[in-house]
Design a protein around this motif. Structure first.
Motif, mmCIF file in Angstrom:
data_model
loop_
_atom_site.group_PDB
_atom_site.id
_atom_site.type_symbol
_atom_site.label_atom_id
_atom_site.label_comp_id
_atom_site.label_asym_id
_atom_site.label_seq_id
_atom_site.Cartn_x
_atom_site.Cartn_y
_atom_site.Cartn_z
ATOM 1 N N LEU A 148 0.823 -1.202 0.000
ATOM 2 C CA LEU A 148 0.000 0.000 0.000
ATOM 3 C C LEU A 148 0.867 1.265 0.000
ATOM 4 C CD1 LEU A 148 -2.887 -0.980 2.448
ATOM 5 C CD2 LEU A 148 -3.025 -0.695 -0.029
ATOM 6 N N THR A 149 1.963 1.223 0.750
ATOM 7 C CA THR A 149 2.866 2.375 0.790
ATOM 8 C C THR A 149 3.478 2.632 -0.578
ATOM 9 O OG1 THR A 149 3.411 1.929 3.105
ATOM 10 C CG2 THR A 149 4.919 3.354 1.887
ATOM 11 N N VAL A 150 3.948 1.560 -1.205
ATOM 12 C CA VAL A 150 4.623 1.678 -2.497
ATOM 13 C C VAL A 150 3.669 2.134 -3.593
ATOM 14 C CG1 VAL A 150 5.667 0.286 -4.327
ATOM 15 C CG2 VAL A 150 6.493 0.068 -1.984
ATOM 16 N N ILE A 151 2.407 1.751 -3.501
ATOM 17 C CA ILE A 151 1.430 2.140 -4.529
ATOM 18 C C ILE A 151 0.839 3.516 -4.249
ATOM 19 C CG2 ILE A 151 -0.816 1.593 -5.527
ATOM 20 C CD1 ILE A 151 -0.122 -1.377 -5.107
ATOM 21 N N LEU A 152 0.359 3.717 -3.034
ATOM 22 C CA LEU A 152 -0.412 4.921 -2.737
ATOM 23 C C LEU A 152 0.451 6.165 -2.561
ATOM 24 C CD1 LEU A 152 -3.094 3.495 -0.276
ATOM 25 C CD2 LEU A 152 -3.287 3.927 -2.728
ATOM 26 N N LEU A 153 1.626 6.027 -1.961
ATOM 27 C CA LEU A 153 2.439 7.216 -1.713
ATOM 28 C C LEU A 153 2.959 7.844 -3.002
ATOM 29 C CD1 LEU A 153 3.478 9.095 0.422
ATOM 30 C CD2 LEU A 153 5.450 7.597 0.763
ATOM 31 N N PRO A 154 3.609 7.084 -3.905
ATOM 32 C CA PRO A 154 4.021 7.697 -5.175
ATOM 33 C C PRO A 154 2.842 8.221 -5.987
ATOM 34 C CG PRO A 154 5.205 5.645 -4.825
ATOM 35 C CD PRO A 154 4.130 5.706 -3.783
ATOM 36 N N LEU A 155 1.711 7.499 -5.954
ATOM 37 C CA LEU A 155 0.534 7.966 -6.678
ATOM 38 C C LEU A 155 0.053 9.298 -6.114
ATOM 39 C CD1 LEU A 155 -1.705 7.530 -8.760
ATOM 40 C CD2 LEU A 155 -2.953 6.201 -7.029
ATOM 41 N N SER A 156 0.066 9.425 -4.795
ATOM 42 C CA SER A 156 -0.352 10.679 -4.160
ATOM 43 C C SER A 156 0.572 11.827 -4.546
ATOM 44 C CB SER A 156 -0.386 10.513 -2.641
ATOM 45 O OG SER A 156 -1.294 9.508 -2.256
ATOM 46 N N ILE A 157 1.889 11.558 -4.540
ATOM 47 C CA ILE A 157 2.851 12.599 -4.922
ATOM 48 C C ILE A 157 2.632 13.030 -6.368
ATOM 49 C CG2 ILE A 157 5.307 13.086 -5.263
ATOM 50 C CD1 ILE A 157 4.506 12.961 -2.343
ATOM 51 N N PHE A 158 2.367 12.061 -7.241
ATOM 52 C CA PHE A 158 2.106 12.367 -8.651
ATOM 53 C C PHE A 158 0.866 13.253 -8.786
ATOM 54 C CE2 PHE A 158 -0.464 11.127 -12.364
ATOM 55 C CZ PHE A 158 0.354 11.597 -13.380
#
Length: 353
Positions: A38-48
């Motif tokens: 979840l961290t690897v998917i959601l955090l970069p997606l949020s930053i994008f």
């Protein structure tokens, strides 16, 4: 092999231990996959999404505290560091079941070391000036230098600290049981690939600083890039968003190395950490030709090639030579259900290979 470790006889022979896998502890495996996934998917997606939808107008400074200006670049770098530390700790705790304490202390030393190394590299091989060495807020931090200097620090720190008895573990593959030192390479596999998430997020800091872009482009693709990343229009031209290419490709690399790599049957301890250097070497060599000529440096090609060569050599040696000089590889670790991670006397399973 689904067995309650509390019922395992400590005199069990080594042959019964062979074949045990960390992935056999399904509960911890799923905990690790869910939390880090979840961290690897959601955090970069949020930053994008934040960059695309919120930070569309160019503004290097996020906010000010008195006379201190806090740049978006620094915020993204900080978030990247924290994310890398977080998923490394989860892997050590939930999957490998090794002590996190040595890593805590390493972070206190490693973060300033990485920043110093990144600045040294940028001044020596990049476009930063030695005369403004301490002007970190003006940009000019090369991730390669941060990685190199931090790796050198790790090669000294972990072998040194892991000798302390409080970090040693019981080895149930021997009879009678022995207390052994946890391999330094266990930390390599948990920490080094996690650097990729720091790079994934940190590259958006480069975008806010209008850094790390490639050659000018035109046509419909230029219109698409400008709509997605308006800061890529500089002095009337739209440029290749190298920061986005690298960030996206590193996201795939993180998934392949940090997650999928754990399921490779023939891997040895250290392989995942060494694979990072291969991945990053290939990535940088692939993206360098897209840079503008004034931002292209021959030494960058050389160092990227060295990343690739060093990674390949280390993996080859790991499978042909190095494993012969150690009695065990940290393969698989699991905690006795009667114990907690606060206990010094953890249970560690080895697979001699």
């Amino acid at each position: 092999m689904d067995r309650d470790l509390a019922q395992i006889n400590i005199n069990e022979t080594e042959s019964n231990v062979i074949g045990f896998s960390i992935l056999d502890d399904h509960h911890s495996t799923w905990n690790w996959l869910i939390v880090t996934g979840l961290t690897v998917i959601l955090l970069p997606l949020s930053i994008f999404l934040i960059n695309v939808l919120v930070l569309r107008n160019y503004n290097v400074i996020a906010f000010s505290i008195g006379e201190l200006d806090v740049a978006w670049y620094g915020i993204f770098i900080f978030i990247g560091f924290m994310a890398a530390i977080f998923i490394s700790c989860i892997k050590m705790w939930k999957l490998y079941k090794i002590s996190i304490d040595p890593f805590y202390w390493f972070c206190l030393m490693g973060i300033p070391t990485a920043i110093l190394g990144a600045r040294l590299w940028s001044c020596a091989l990049g476009d930063a000036s030695w005369s403004n060495f301490w002007a970190f807020r003006d940009g000019g931090l090369a991730i390669e230098g941060g990685v190199v200097l931090t790796v050198l620090l790790a090669c000294w720190w972990f072998p040194f600290i892991l000798k302390y008895p409080k970090y040693q573990v019981r080895d149930f593959s021997t009879k009678p049981n022995k207390v052994r030192q946890v391999s330094f390479l266990a930390y390599v596999d948990a920490i080094v690939p996690a650097i990729l998430i720091g790079q994934i997020i940190g590259r958006y800091g480069n975008y806010q600083n209008e850094e790390l872009y490639g050659r000018a482009i035109d046509g419909s693709y230029a219109n698409f890039i400008e709509h997605l990343f308006p800061l890529m229009r500089i002095d009337g031209s739209v440029y290749q968003p190298l920061f986005f290419y690298e960030s996206t490709l590193n996201w795939w690399g993180l998934i392949l190395i940090f997650f999928v790599g754990e399921f490779i049957p023939k891997k040895k301890i250290g392989d995942l950490g060494f694979a990072y250097f291969i991945w990053y070497g290939i990535l940088r060599l692939s993206l360098e030709p897209l840079r503008q000529s004034q931002f292209t440096f021959i030494l960058t090609y050389v160092m990227s090639a060295l990343y690739l060569v060093v990674g390949i050599v280390l993996i080859v040696l790991n499978h042909t030579v190095l494993y012969r000089f150690r009695k065990y590889s940290l393969v698989q670790t699991i905690k006795n259900k009667k114990m907690t991670l606060k206990n010094d006397d953890q249970i560690l399973y080895y697979l001699g290979r």
